[in-house]
Design a protein around this motif. Sequence first.
Motif, PDB file in Angstrom:
ATOM      1  N   ILE A  85      10.167  10.529  19.123  1.00  0.00           N
ATOM      2  CA  ILE A  85       9.289   9.501  19.689  1.00  0.00           C
ATOM      3  C   ILE A  85       7.870   9.685  19.186  1.00  0.00           C
ATOM      4  CG2 ILE A  85       8.246   8.626  21.812  1.00  0.00           C
ATOM      5  CD1 ILE A  85      10.846   9.146  23.246  1.00  0.00           C
ATOM      6  N   ASN A  86       7.398  10.939  19.144  1.00  0.00           N
ATOM      7  CA  ASN A  86       6.044  11.196  18.649  1.00  0.00           C
ATOM      8  C   ASN A  86       5.894  10.813  17.183  1.00  0.00           C
ATOM      9  OD1 ASN A  86       4.941  12.211  21.052  1.00  0.00           O
ATOM     10  ND2 ASN A  86       5.822  14.237  20.686  1.00  0.00           N
ATOM     11  N   VAL A  87       6.909  11.097  16.383  1.00  0.00           N
ATOM     12  CA  VAL A  87       6.867  10.739  14.967  1.00  0.00           C
ATOM     13  C   VAL A  87       6.719   9.231  14.815  1.00  0.00           C
ATOM     14  CG1 VAL A  87       8.247  10.606  12.862  1.00  0.00           C
ATOM     15  CG2 VAL A  87       8.126  12.751  14.129  1.00  0.00           C
ATOM     16  N   GLU A  88       7.526   8.472  15.541  1.00  0.00           N
ATOM     17  CA  GLU A  88       7.507   7.015  15.410  1.00  0.00           C
ATOM     18  C   GLU A  88       6.232   6.409  15.985  1.00  0.00           C
ATOM     19  OE1 GLU A  88      12.369   6.443  15.472  1.00  0.00           O
ATOM     20  OE2 GLU A  88      11.195   5.987  17.272  1.00  0.00           O
ATOM     21  N   GLN A  89       5.769   6.946  17.094  1.00  0.00           N
ATOM     22  CA  GLN A  89       4.566   6.394  17.713  1.00  0.00           C
ATOM     23  C   GLN A  89       3.323   6.669  16.874  1.00  0.00           C
ATOM     24  OE1 GLN A  89       4.246   7.840  21.716  1.00  0.00           O
ATOM     25  NE2 GLN A  89       5.825   6.476  22.513  1.00  0.00           N
ATOM     26  N   HIS A  90       3.162   7.892  16.416  1.00  0.00           N
ATOM     27  CA  HIS A  90       1.914   8.269  15.762  1.00  0.00           C
ATOM     28  C   HIS A  90       1.905   8.007  14.264  1.00  0.00           C
ATOM     29  CE1 HIS A  90       0.239   9.958  19.384  1.00  0.00           C
ATOM     30  NE2 HIS A  90       1.315  10.682  19.574  1.00  0.00           N
ATOM     31  N   CYS A  91       3.080   7.893  13.650  1.00  0.00           N
ATOM     32  CA  CYS A  91       3.131   7.699  12.200  1.00  0.00           C
ATOM     33  C   CYS A  91       3.516   6.290  11.789  1.00  0.00           C
ATOM     34  CB  CYS A  91       4.108   8.691  11.577  1.00  0.00           C
ATOM     35  SG  CYS A  91       3.731  10.426  11.887  1.00  0.00           S
ATOM     36  N   ARG A 140       1.388   2.255  15.012  1.00  0.00           N
ATOM     37  CA  ARG A 140       0.092   1.589  14.868  1.00  0.00           C
ATOM     38  C   ARG A 140       0.042   0.687  13.645  1.00  0.00           C
ATOM     39  NH1 ARG A 140      -4.988   4.888  14.918  1.00  0.00           N
ATOM     40  NH2 ARG A 140      -3.705   6.462  13.874  1.00  0.00           N
ATOM     41  N   ASP A 141       0.729   1.105  12.573  1.00  0.00           N
ATOM     42  CA  ASP A 141       0.795   0.249  11.386  1.00  0.00           C
ATOM     43  C   ASP A 141       1.515  -1.060  11.721  1.00  0.00           C
ATOM     44  OD1 ASP A 141      -0.435   2.284  10.075  1.00  0.00           O
ATOM     45  OD2 ASP A 141       1.270   2.841   8.818  1.00  0.00           O
ATOM     46  N   ILE A 142       2.605  -0.947  12.467  1.00  0.00           N
ATOM     47  CA  ILE A 142       3.380  -2.130  12.857  1.00  0.00           C
ATOM     48  C   ILE A 142       2.525  -3.077  13.682  1.00  0.00           C
ATOM     49  CG2 ILE A 142       5.327  -2.912  14.279  1.00  0.00           C
ATOM     50  CD1 ILE A 142       6.740  -0.265  13.487  1.00  0.00           C
TER      51      ILE A 142
END
Length: 548
Positions: A458-464, A467-469
Amino acid sequence: MKESKSYRISNGSHRLSEQQVEEPESYCWPPIQNLDHLTGTAKGSQDTHLSIKTFEQYCTLESSSGTSSNPVQNSSSSVSFSPDGSPSSQPETQSYLIDQHHSPDNVCASPVSHSCLTDDADDLMHKIRELESAMLGTDSDIPEMYNISNEVRKNEVSVEEENISQIMDMISRRDLKGLLCACAKALAENDMLITEWLISELRQMVSVSGDPLQRLGAYMLEGLVAKLASSGSSIYKALRCKEPASAELFSYMHLLYEICPYFKFGYMSANGAIAEAVKDESTVHIIDFQIVQGAQWMILIHALATQPGGPPKIRITGIDDSTSAYARGGGLEVVGLRLSRVAESCNVPFEFHPINASGSEVELEDLGVRPGEAIAVNFAMMLHHMPDESVGGHTPNHRDRLLRLAKSLSPKVVTLVEQETNTNTAPFYPRFVETLNYYMAVFESIDLTLAREHKERINVEQHCLARDIVNVIACDGPERVERHELLGKWRSRFTMAGFRPYPLSPLVNSTIKTLLRNYSEKYTLEERDGVLYLGWMEKAMVASCAWR
């Protein structure tokens, strides 16, 4: 005395004359911060007012369970939905009144007769009829106008009912992708009623801990909420996120780097082109316009250290703005120190030149080019952050300016690595669909490599990624920095700047094929016209090429 006749003609509108909604907060992961309250008012041709009042919305990311406890409210709307989601009443229609005077008797009784410029009632009535005829046509036209208006209204009602029926069907089938697209389409058409309804439905279907579509849907939905929040405002309130500690974010980015080959593919293909171009040089100057942690150059330093005749002297100019410092655990000096240690361990002469600035701020004199250097310029997943002519306003076209700047250096090679998707000039709805399809492949590939229950996923997807999405979906103008282009467009830009293709070595192709054996067979590698494409299940995801 005959009464004057009047015909009420509906304008066929099915929008609320006034509706009150809540304003979503600007969100980030994990904290959420407020956007300023916004009020938008539109005025129609019949003085119909649409007032979007202040609204407030809660983040999907506040609850990773995928259940909704904060449905969108619409308290003052004249249309409501029953618990099953069906419309329980129809919106009020706007209407206007046309008066027709059909009898001289009516003239005498009307206020006009008390302020007549002539005492001849017949003459006055004749003038009134002439005026009516010029404005509305003859009396015989009125029933036809009435019938046409009713027909238009019925057609609009029919289309709207069909639309709602289709949405209800998608809800019953739990068609998350279809509902996301329907919500984006409604927002693009400024249909606030349908948009709010679908947002409340989608909140119950998405989850940052669910399957790939549910997880991506959570971030796509937050993008829609942010887009809705900025309606009526000419300036988008930038996402203001409290970043995780640098060590944490670095670990998230490193994990993404390891579980997906997208970054490795880009770095390895670019390094292969650079190594080939400078293999006979004694002094190499690499200019990286977005160096981030500098991981790409650790690999190249090792490669150049083993070349026949000994390693060249390597100087790296690393460019990055200060806002990326949190991802490195400090300024660019941290990157320089890290690379210096690698070079020292390989006995490679090394020098690091940091430029603490955005690529859009860099000028020729900042680069410190020296005579006798073999120059290699690297644009790895960076140029799409630069604004171009499509941004509008007074924003300079730094995208093409940097290519011309690179060409003026007479480089041995210029490398380009970019995501193969179009989010730059596409209008909102096509951009939404493009983003949904592209990142669906990314989330599927993550799901295959990293167990769904992995605590760091979850942290990988949220922080990496998240925000771009959200930036692609919710931002416009200078606030939108994620502006990807397809390789065909990049090819045109490089050609206009005076470059010609530099074919990648077959060794690069074979090296990357070896790399992909460590990942899923669903990843594909294709070479077309000198360009390497890394794909996921035949969908091109990243393009890599070189120019000179």
